[in-house]
Design a protein around this motif. Sequence first.
Motif, PDB file in Angstrom:
ATOM      1  N   GLY B 244      16.038 -23.199  15.685  1.00 54.87           N
ATOM      2  CA  GLY B 244      16.199 -24.070  16.847  1.00 54.87           C
ATOM      3  C   GLY B 244      16.099 -23.346  18.180  1.00 54.87           C
ATOM      4  N   LYS B 245      16.142 -22.012  18.153  1.00 56.20           N
ATOM      5  CA  LYS B 245      16.087 -21.216  19.375  1.00 56.20           C
ATOM      6  C   LYS B 245      14.771 -20.456  19.512  1.00 56.20           C
ATOM      7  CE  LYS B 245      20.247 -22.251  20.796  1.00 56.20           C
ATOM      8  NZ  LYS B 245      20.393 -23.075  22.025  1.00 56.20           N
ATOM      9  N   GLY B 246      13.766 -20.880  18.767  1.00 56.57           N
ATOM     10  CA  GLY B 246      12.463 -20.223  18.865  1.00 56.57           C
ATOM     11  C   GLY B 246      12.181 -19.322  17.687  1.00 56.57           C
ATOM     12  N   MET B 247      11.148 -18.481  17.798  1.00 52.97           N
ATOM     13  CA  MET B 247      10.803 -17.585  16.702  1.00 52.97           C
ATOM     14  C   MET B 247      11.936 -16.577  16.502  1.00 52.97           C
ATOM     15  SD  MET B 247       7.931 -15.137  18.535  1.00 52.97           S
ATOM     16  CE  MET B 247       8.290 -13.656  17.588  1.00 52.97           C
ATOM     17  N   THR B 248      12.088 -16.151  15.251  1.00 55.68           N
ATOM     18  CA  THR B 248      13.217 -15.262  14.953  1.00 55.68           C
ATOM     19  C   THR B 248      12.755 -13.811  14.889  1.00 55.68           C
ATOM     20  OG1 THR B 248      12.913 -15.406  12.562  1.00 55.68           O
ATOM     21  CG2 THR B 248      14.300 -17.096  13.594  1.00 55.68           C
ATOM     22  N   PRO B 249      13.557 -12.896  15.441  1.00 57.89           N
ATOM     23  CA  PRO B 249      13.229 -11.463  15.348  1.00 57.89           C
ATOM     24  C   PRO B 249      13.127 -11.018  13.888  1.00 57.89           C
ATOM     25  CG  PRO B 249      14.990 -11.835  16.947  1.00 57.89           C
ATOM     26  CD  PRO B 249      14.750 -13.142  16.256  1.00 57.89           C
ATOM     27  N   GLU B 250      14.024 -11.544  13.068  1.00 58.83           N
ATOM     28  CA  GLU B 250      14.025 -11.143  11.654  1.00 58.83           C
ATOM     29  C   GLU B 250      12.700 -11.505  10.991  1.00 58.83           C
ATOM     30  OE1 GLU B 250      16.246 -13.215  13.031  1.00 58.83           O
ATOM     31  OE2 GLU B 250      17.889 -11.792  13.359  1.00 58.83           O
ATOM     32  N   GLY B 251      12.241 -12.710  11.272  1.00 62.76           N
ATOM     33  CA  GLY B 251      10.992 -13.164  10.666  1.00 62.76           C
ATOM     34  C   GLY B 251       9.821 -12.283  11.064  1.00 62.76           C
ATOM     35  N   MET B 252       9.784 -11.898  12.318  1.00 64.71           N
ATOM     36  CA  MET B 252       8.695 -11.060  12.809  1.00 64.71           C
ATOM     37  C   MET B 252       8.768  -9.667  12.189  1.00 64.71           C
ATOM     38  SD  MET B 252       7.822 -10.175  16.787  1.00 64.71           S
ATOM     39  CE  MET B 252       6.705  -8.850  17.268  1.00 64.71           C
ATOM     40  N   ASP B 253       9.967  -9.105  12.162  1.00 67.07           N
ATOM     41  CA  ASP B 253      10.143  -7.763  11.624  1.00 67.07           C
ATOM     42  C   ASP B 253       9.747  -7.720  10.153  1.00 67.07           C
ATOM     43  OD1 ASP B 253      10.882  -5.072  12.001  1.00 67.07           O
ATOM     44  OD2 ASP B 253      12.794  -5.449  10.987  1.00 67.07           O
ATOM     45  N   GLU B 254      10.205  -8.704   9.420  1.00 65.23           N
ATOM     46  CA  GLU B 254       9.929  -8.734   7.986  1.00 65.23           C
ATOM     47  C   GLU B 254       8.434  -8.848   7.716  1.00 65.23           C
ATOM     48  OE1 GLU B 254      12.436 -11.552   5.904  1.00 65.23           O
ATOM     49  OE2 GLU B 254      10.985 -11.525   4.234  1.00 65.23           O
ATOM     50  N   LEU B 255       7.790  -9.734   8.475  1.00 71.52           N
ATOM     51  CA  LEU B 255       6.359  -9.931   8.279  1.00 71.52           C
ATOM     52  C   LEU B 255       5.587  -8.640   8.530  1.00 71.52           C
ATOM     53  CD1 LEU B 255       4.250 -12.614   8.170  1.00 71.52           C
ATOM     54  CD2 LEU B 255       3.704 -11.612  10.386  1.00 71.52           C
ATOM     55  N   LEU B 256       5.928  -7.948   9.629  1.00 79.92           N
ATOM     56  CA  LEU B 256       5.176  -6.743   9.990  1.00 79.92           C
ATOM     57  C   LEU B 256       5.532  -5.573   9.073  1.00 79.92           C
ATOM     58  CD1 LEU B 256       5.295  -7.053  13.876  1.00 79.92           C
ATOM     59  CD2 LEU B 256       3.354  -7.489  12.354  1.00 79.92           C
ATOM     60  N   ALA B 257       6.810  -5.487   8.691  1.00 78.69           N
ATOM     61  CA  ALA B 257       7.242  -4.379   7.830  1.00 78.69           C
ATOM     62  C   ALA B 257       6.534  -4.424   6.479  1.00 78.69           C
ATOM     63  CB  ALA B 257       8.755  -4.443   7.643  1.00 78.69           C
ATOM     64  N   ASN B 258       6.318  -5.630   5.994  1.00 72.36           N
ATOM     65  CA  ASN B 258       5.756  -5.762   4.644  1.00 72.36           C
ATOM     66  C   ASN B 258       4.279  -6.126   4.651  1.00 72.36           C
ATOM     67  OD1 ASN B 258       8.361  -5.340   3.454  1.00 72.36           O
ATOM     68  ND2 ASN B 258       8.871  -7.426   4.144  1.00 72.36           N
ATOM     69  N   TRP B 259       3.620  -5.920   5.769  1.00 73.05           N
ATOM     70  CA  TRP B 259       2.229  -6.348   5.865  1.00 73.05           C
ATOM     71  C   TRP B 259       1.347  -5.582   4.893  1.00 73.05           C
ATOM     72  CZ3 TRP B 259       0.371 -10.462   8.416  1.00 73.05           C
ATOM     73  CH2 TRP B 259      -1.016 -10.615   8.421  1.00 73.05           C
ATOM     74  N   ASN B 260       0.615  -6.324   4.117  1.00 76.84           N
ATOM     75  CA  ASN B 260      -0.357  -5.712   3.220  1.00 76.84           C
ATOM     76  C   ASN B 260      -1.681  -6.448   3.408  1.00 76.84           C
ATOM     77  OD1 ASN B 260      -1.962  -4.848   1.156  1.00 76.84           O
ATOM     78  ND2 ASN B 260      -0.448  -5.184  -0.474  1.00 76.84           N
ATOM     79  N   PRO B 261      -2.676  -5.751   3.956  1.00 74.65           N
ATOM     80  CA  PRO B 261      -3.949  -6.431   4.245  1.00 74.65           C
ATOM     81  C   PRO B 261      -4.525  -7.143   3.030  1.00 74.65           C
ATOM     82  CG  PRO B 261      -3.937  -4.255   5.240  1.00 74.65           C
ATOM     83  CD  PRO B 261      -2.701  -4.344   4.388  1.00 74.65           C
ATOM     84  N   ASP B 262      -4.291  -6.600   1.857  1.00 74.11           N
ATOM     85  CA  ASP B 262      -4.850  -7.219   0.650  1.00 74.11           C
ATOM     86  C   ASP B 262      -4.303  -8.624   0.418  1.00 74.11           C
ATOM     87  OD1 ASP B 262      -6.183  -4.901   0.310  1.00 74.11           O
ATOM     88  OD2 ASP B 262      -4.794  -4.075  -1.196  1.00 74.11           O
ATOM     89  N   GLU B 263      -3.100  -8.851   0.909  1.00 74.86           N
ATOM     90  CA  GLU B 263      -2.506 -10.194   0.752  1.00 74.86           C
ATOM     91  C   GLU B 263      -2.958 -11.142   1.853  1.00 74.86           C
ATOM     92  OE1 GLU B 263       1.652  -9.431   0.736  1.00 74.86           O
ATOM     93  OE2 GLU B 263       1.560  -8.221  -1.108  1.00 74.86           O
ATOM     94  N   HIS B 264      -3.770 -10.617   2.786  1.00 70.97           N
ATOM     95  CA  HIS B 264      -4.216 -11.431   3.917  1.00 70.97           C
ATOM     96  C   HIS B 264      -5.726 -11.356   4.086  1.00 70.97           C
ATOM     97  CE1 HIS B 264      -0.091 -12.174   5.404  1.00 70.97           C
ATOM     98  NE2 HIS B 264       0.155 -10.979   4.898  1.00 70.97           N
ATOM     99  N   GLU B 265      -6.420 -11.386   2.970  1.00 69.08           N
ATOM    100  CA  GLU B 265      -7.893 -11.345   2.995  1.00 69.08           C
ATOM    101  C   GLU B 265      -8.422 -10.185   3.839  1.00 69.08           C
ATOM    102  OE1 GLU B 265      -8.862 -15.218   4.389  1.00 69.08           O
ATOM    103  OE2 GLU B 265      -8.311 -16.213   2.519  1.00 69.08           O
ATOM    104  N   GLY B 266      -7.740  -9.059   3.765  1.00 62.97           N
ATOM    105  CA  GLY B 266      -8.207  -7.859   4.453  1.00 62.97           C
ATOM    106  C   GLY B 266      -7.808  -7.763   5.912  1.00 62.97           C
ATOM    107  N   MET B 267      -7.107  -8.762   6.418  1.00 63.79           N
ATOM    108  CA  MET B 267      -6.718  -8.728   7.833  1.00 63.79           C
ATOM    109  C   MET B 267      -5.745  -7.583   8.102  1.00 63.79           C
ATOM    110  SD  MET B 267      -4.571 -11.563  10.025  1.00 63.79           S
ATOM    111  CE  MET B 267      -5.730 -12.922   9.923  1.00 63.79           C
ATOM    112  N   PRO B 268      -6.072  -6.709   9.086  1.00 67.78           N
ATOM    113  CA  PRO B 268      -5.127  -5.628   9.406  1.00 67.78           C
ATOM    114  C   PRO B 268      -3.836  -6.193  10.005  1.00 67.78           C
ATOM    115  CG  PRO B 268      -6.924  -5.692  11.014  1.00 67.78           C
ATOM    116  CD  PRO B 268      -7.255  -6.696   9.939  1.00 67.78           C
ATOM    117  N   ARG B 269      -2.816  -5.382  10.036  1.00 65.26           N
ATOM    118  CA  ARG B 269      -1.543  -5.836  10.611  1.00 65.26           C
ATOM    119  C   ARG B 269      -1.776  -6.302  12.040  1.00 65.26           C
ATOM    120  NH1 ARG B 269       2.755  -1.377  10.560  1.00 65.26           N
ATOM    121  NH2 ARG B 269       2.028  -1.027  12.687  1.00 65.26           N
TER     122      ARG B 269
END
Lengths: 602, 602
Positions: B244-269
């Motif tokens: 309710g207060k906008g995007m969450t820091p936790e969500g952003m951190d988690e997404l970037l920490a666990n970024w794997n290009p293979d899970e995103h059609e090769g898209m870099p972080r």
Amino acid sequence: MDDSFALASPSYAAMDRPESIDLSHHLSHLAKSRIASPLKGMYKYFQRPGMLMLAGGLPPPELFPFETISATSLQRNSFKTTQVGFGQWLWNWFAGLAGKTDEWTIRKWEEEKDKIQLSSALQYGAFCFHRCTGDWEKRMTAVLPKNGARALLRTLKSLPRAGTAAGLPALARFIYEFTSHVYRPGTSDFRTVINAGSTDAWGKIVTTLCNPGDGVLAEEWTYPSALATAWPNGIKPVPLPMDGKGMTPEGMDELLANWNPDEHEGMPRPRLLYTIPVCQNPTGATMSLERKKRIYEIAVKYDVIIVEDDPYYFLQTGEYEHDEALRAAARPKVTESDDEFLKSLVPSYLNIDYQGRVVRIDTFSKTICPGSRLGWTTCNPIFAERLERANESSTQSASGFAQALVGKLLAEEWGLTGYLRWLKGIKAQYRDRRNTLVDALLDISHASLDARKTSNGTYEFWTRGSGSLSEKGTMRSEKGAVELRKRRILSFVAPQGGMFVWLRVHFASHPEYNSKPTTDLLGALWEDLAEHNVLVAPGTMFSARTFGPGDAAPGFAQADEHLAVTEDGDGFFRMSFSSATPEQMKEAAKIIGDRVTKFFKD
Amino acid sequence: MDDSFALASPSYAAMDRPESIDLSHHLSHLAKSRIASPLKGMYKYFQRPGMLMLAGGLPPPELFPFETISATSLQRNSFKTTQVGFGQWLWNWFAGLAGKTDEWTIRKWEEEKDKIQLSSALQYGAFCFHRCTGDWEKRMTAVLPKNGARALLRTLKSLPRAGTAAGLPALARFIYEFTSHVYRPGTSDFRTVINAGSTDAWGKIVTTLCNPGDGVLAEEWTYPSALATAWPNGIKPVPLPMDGKGMTPEGMDELLANWNPDEHEGMPRPRLLYTIPVCQNPTGATMSLERKKRIYEIAVKYDVIIVEDDPYYFLQTGEYEHDEALRAAARPKVTESDDEFLKSLVPSYLNIDYQGRVVRIDTFSKTICPGSRLGWTTCNPIFAERLERANESSTQSASGFAQALVGKLLAEEWGLTGYLRWLKGIKAQYRDRRNTLVDALLDISHASLDARKTSNGTYEFWTRGSGSLSEKGTMRSEKGAVELRKRRILSFVAPQGGMFVWLRVHFASHPEYNSKPTTDLLGALWEDLAEHNVLVAPGTMFSARTFGPGDAAPGFAQADEHLAVTEDGDGFFRMSFSSATPEQMKEAAKIIGDRVTKFFKD
């Protein structure tokens, strides 16, 4: 705008013109993946009476701080069409004619819904509906990815009829009628799209029709900003040979006939031509109708789209005549009729286009003011639809202030005949300006150079007989001993209007031609002129052959810039007669004659 | 603009702020290959007295038809800051306060060179020079292809000091001072670049910082036109979770920490975050300073550039208070001081940016009018320089009409304090509008639904006890028999200003939830509302998760659109309180209560 409709030629309106053919295979990947604004699909509910609109995000016009915007504008006949030379240039001002202005006001609210008003002009882009025929909606389904086409069609079907065009309705209507009446397009389903100025329009056109790695055919000397717009998208210029009358059909045909991608780093045969056919920038060359027709047929043959960038169209002032008596005889005695005026202008490519492969760029920059950042693109409906999508996700429409002020002036104050009268006056102004600079250049002969006109309409400047012999045999005349003592130094083709004289400098006649790079000579002469208070544009800057990042800024120091002169060792300066005063032009011509003579002295 | 300078806080000016760090590795291929306009290199000669200018191609201002442009503008204090509810909404008009206007005129020529005048404002983009420090010129050499950098540096060195910025000097100065004073950027070398509106600015930013195949982090519900601008360039959204207060820091951190290009059609972080931190579109959420700081640190950690699109910044009206007595107590008794006003607004990301990794987009669309197509970008000097190049080869600068009219109003009529007074009035207007819609929604309870506020500031609507039991055990309350007979149907977080209420519909409470796709239910309810004359925006259209060509136009029929509801079966409608009248909002809320009750009846 009542007078506009009266003007529209019934014979043209009744003419049986073909619809555009399917040219959707020219759309780039980027153009195909453009997405219609998701909000558009709700428009069918927008017109419904009693609808409670909580869907959009529009600020209320009550909060716009502008209650009214007013202007005092010069009257349409402020500038004489029959003026006799530059002596009369300020005549209107003294006679109180040019000083006459009209006053008008745009209010925030008007009773009449159709009238231009700030509450809508300054709101997010108003949408308006043009006439437009054809089965192009059907064609879109073949073009776009399945879902995109479906969504697009759904959007289109929810609209009154066949297509939207962002922009102020009154201005959009004026532009459509103007295009129809003045250019008389050869296809029946052409459309006009308001844009935020020519440069922005060209950027959208080139990325709509070219993919990275594609090339754009362009005159070998051309407007560098057009190339700078295409370049970062990976789209490179492919120069076409020119003569004094513009790009040559033979050059274009030969290039395309013999195209081999392997000789062009894999670039496929270009499918797009960027051309400035009238009073070309920088060469001033104006193409004849006959030449346009030949080029159009070559475009048909090789399936090339012609982008006609035509900012100087209404500055076509006709042939230069040096002789004062002949000049006076050719001058109109009364203001020409609208038909006479329009017939005096070489027809647009639009007029000879029977397939819809012409994209025409118009601007108000030269006829109203550059600060309007306002113009329009005319093209087939498929391209127009994609260009509208490109506008939606960038500039939206052009500034509402510009649309309201220019729209009010043209559509509600002047009307079509009024604007044509204004254009006739502008044309006469540029005729006098052109005459002044060319006269002044020919007066160089009073100083230290001899001038003469050759049979192909070129004016040449030669050193006086008193100079010593040329170092180079190649320059020797076959005519006899006296001429042998002369060297040709400068030449130019007097332009048929526009803003520019393209001054050719024959560096092969320079004593140091064999010992120095020609671009060094060009640079040295340019700097010498600048240091003597004459600023002209070095021709190197307009070279499509040498264009690239290394060519930015005056750039005489680039290693490969020797290419920006001809094989014969000719270099160029572009001189503008658009904004200097007569006195400044005369003074500049004198300094040029003086400095060039000294520069070439051996 | 004398008052502006007096306002600039000396403590801030004297503050020792760092210069931006080198972030040039973020520049895209396209940005690196942008070319400076070749004509720029001649500027050093432009200022020289006595220069005979035959280099440019400028039409003479004598031929601009506009001699003067005048405006009547609402006075800066037209809107009260202390108003008491919507009953008083039109009070100013009756009291003759809001009707008070100032009249002013922009002439073609002014004696004072610095004054805004049509002869320069309507000419090709005037250039002006900002203060700007740092050794960023040096850095450019490392960034650009060798020749480009050389040419660029040559151009820059020919200018008075460190960089050019297209635009009207008076407006550009005002914007720089406004940014400095109001946002107090954390770096000393920030620059401001005038642009042709936010959408165009964002298009240039995203292509300056991303290559095709890159992703952009965006709130999971966001402004779809921003995604539509990026998409055709091969740049896809990467949704971030919100509360309710906008995007969450936790969500952003988690997404970037666990970024794997293979899970995103090769898209870099992803290296770019697009965020609307204040009164977010569409959710209305406003982020706290603390959350901004945490997100900024995550951006530092993962080297992410933050693009802050902030059109609603001055529409921050504070918390919603339902109780009339409390609301009256919280209301200011006199107009707040400039400092109080600025302190009432959550600081911009610019303020906490000590590295120059924030790119802020400002617009005049919500505070002056959308039709201005005018705004500015604030960022580090390297990005700013590349954005100026992007402007040069497209829109050039914004329309001269818009720059002259808005520039005159702000820089020469109102000044900084005057504009701040205007903004205080605008803010109060939106406070009353927000209160009106939220009040009206809570009045739904008078009809057939029960409303209550939960501890997390959410308002919820429940069916009355008279209805039958929910089909689903999941919705049962643990509190007792009476509550068991109720179903939660709607909920929303009252926004802290802006334009939107994000209405959550709990479709899991619908009798047909298990037998029908949730998007069908959402679509059916939306259409039912529209058919009953209430047009709201379906939330599906703002989904960054399902964005793509298939999602264009309202699009309830897309196969994958069930993703545009939450896992719990919640869907959304965006309701705007920006332009409807109080009566319309009340009527709409009534209809919504009525239709929703019927829709959920089992």
